[in-house]
Design an enzyme around this catalytic site. Structure first.
Site, PDB file in Angstrom:
ATOM      1  N   TYR A  61      -3.525   3.519   6.725  1.00 41.26           N
ATOM      2  CA  TYR A  61      -2.971   2.180   6.952  1.00 41.26           C
ATOM      3  C   TYR A  61      -3.490   1.612   8.277  1.00 41.26           C
ATOM      4  O   TYR A  61      -3.150   2.106   9.353  1.00 41.26           O
ATOM      5  CB  TYR A  61      -1.440   2.211   6.980  1.00 41.26           C
ATOM      6  CG  TYR A  61      -0.783   2.657   5.704  1.00 41.26           C
ATOM      7  CD1 TYR A  61      -1.478   2.711   4.492  1.00 41.26           C
ATOM      8  CD2 TYR A  61       0.554   3.028   5.688  1.00 41.26           C
ATOM      9  CE1 TYR A  61      -0.873   3.131   3.325  1.00 41.26           C
ATOM     10  CE2 TYR A  61       1.181   3.442   4.519  1.00 41.26           C
ATOM     11  CZ  TYR A  61       0.459   3.496   3.343  1.00 41.26           C
ATOM     12  OH  TYR A  61       1.067   3.912   2.196  1.00 41.26           O
ATOM     13  N   SER A 206       5.929   0.011  -3.109  1.00 40.05           N
ATOM     14  CA  SER A 206       5.812  -1.345  -3.678  1.00 40.05           C
ATOM     15  C   SER A 206       7.000  -1.677  -4.578  1.00 40.05           C
ATOM     16  O   SER A 206       6.818  -2.216  -5.674  1.00 40.05           O
ATOM     17  CB  SER A 206       4.498  -1.493  -4.469  1.00 40.05           C
ATOM     18  OG  SER A 206       3.382  -1.355  -3.634  1.00 40.05           O
ATOM     19  N   PRO A 207       8.243  -1.390  -4.135  1.00 39.50           N
ATOM     20  CA  PRO A 207       9.396  -1.602  -5.011  1.00 39.50           C
ATOM     21  C   PRO A 207       9.668  -3.073  -5.304  1.00 39.50           C
ATOM     22  O   PRO A 207      10.444  -3.377  -6.216  1.00 39.50           O
ATOM     23  CB  PRO A 207      10.551  -0.974  -4.237  1.00 39.50           C
ATOM     24  CG  PRO A 207      10.133  -1.098  -2.802  1.00 39.50           C
ATOM     25  CD  PRO A 207       8.656  -0.875  -2.813  1.00 39.50           C
TER      26      PRO A 207
END
Length: 315
Positions: A61, A206-207
């Protein structure tokens, strides 16, 4: 709400974390354009104040920037949350021994001596899963991490890792996979059920479907960037009805669509880790800890996610 989730080897925490892919990522999320470092630090503090006690990052990231930012914030604020990071199996990592070196570099960026949880980001070659699992066991045995797990692993892959770890008496704590109202493969494949039977936590990344489930976007107004706009194009038939259902339930609960979508994940027994670019988003996400959906509302969301629109007054 008083519900907690237990990750093997770690203290029980509220069932909501925060994912920090956005913190430092310029390619997909545009870090440095619409939001800056001050925004992410405010998001960190707001998440803590909202009851969030787990932050998920990865060496990939922002190519290490996300870890550096979390390291700064971790030492500047109380209370201290659980910190999760991940090894990216780059194709030039030809040996399982690279895992320990990568973990130590992550710890340097985080300014920590020990991680709470360390994961293999993807089950990619050239190193075999069994070899990566052996190095995860070594990291655990050397005290570099309190718990270990994997990410993006199918049930057969998960079982292969678990077998190696079991030989070293190292618990497999989590599997981090994409899971939300537009992506229910972990349920359909039997992965979620099998994990729950073994006490392995499903961390749902990524909910909010990269913003699609917040209500901010529509088919006519998709999220910015080609990747996010096209990510769920195969589900576009479900999106309008699902957003309508989320809106009706949210209004009934005095909540937001995002909070309802996150609460659905929580009540499925998972640990969602939504992203947040600023304090407002982090505070909003944390509101999912303070609502409760009824069985009927859960069933309506299940149906809507499958493309069926169920009347609010149905039995």
């Amino acid at each position: 709400m008083n519900d907690l989730i237990q990750i093997k080897g770690l203290p029980a925490i509220p069932p909501l974390g925060i994912g920090t892919w956005q913190w430092g990522d310029r390619l997909v999320w545009g870090y440095g354009k619409g939001y800056q470092q001050d925004d992410t630090q405010a998001a960190y503090q707001a998440a803590l104040e909202g009851g969030v006690r787990l932050f998920d990052t990865a060496e990939f990231y922002g190519f290490g920037l996300s870890e550096k930012l979390i390291g700064q914030y971790y030492h500047a604020h109380q209370p201290k949350p659980l910190v999760v990071s991940k090894l990216f199996p780059y194709p030039w990592r030809f040996s399982r021994k690279t895992l320990l070196g990568a973990l130590k570099k992550s710890l340097e960026r985080l300014q920590m001596k020990q991680l709470d949880l360390y994961l293999l980001h993807w089950p990619w070659k050239p190193v075999s899963l069994e070899d990566w699992a052996l190095s995860l066991a070594e990291a655990y045995e050397q005290g570099l991490t309190r718990a270990v797990g994997v990410s993006n692993h199918s049930l057969p892959q998960l079982e292969r890792v678990a077998q190696v770890l079991a030989k070293h008496r190292v618990p497999l704590a989590v599997n981090q996979v994409e899971y939300h109202l537009l992506e229910r493969k972990p349920e359909q494949s039997g992965l979620l059920r099998a994990m729950q039977a073994e006490g392995i936590v499903l961390m749902a990344y990524s909910p909010l479907a990269m913003g699609w489930l917040t209500g901010k976007y529509s088919l006519e107004n998709p999220p910015p960037g080609r990747y996010r706009a096209q990510r769920y194009v195969t589900h576009k038939a479900q999106i309008p009805g699902l957003l309508q259902t989320l809106g009706e339930i949210a209004q009934n609960r005095g909540a937001t669509k995002a909070q309802v979508a996150l609460r659905w994940c929580i009540q499925k027994g998972t640990l969602p880790i939504p992203g947040a670019k600023n304090a407002r988003q982090a505070e909003g996400n944390a509101g999912a800890l303070r609502i409760q959906l009824s069985d009927q509302e859960m069933a309506r969301l299940d149906a809507a996610s499958a493309g069926a629109l169920v009347s609010w007054h149905s039995s």
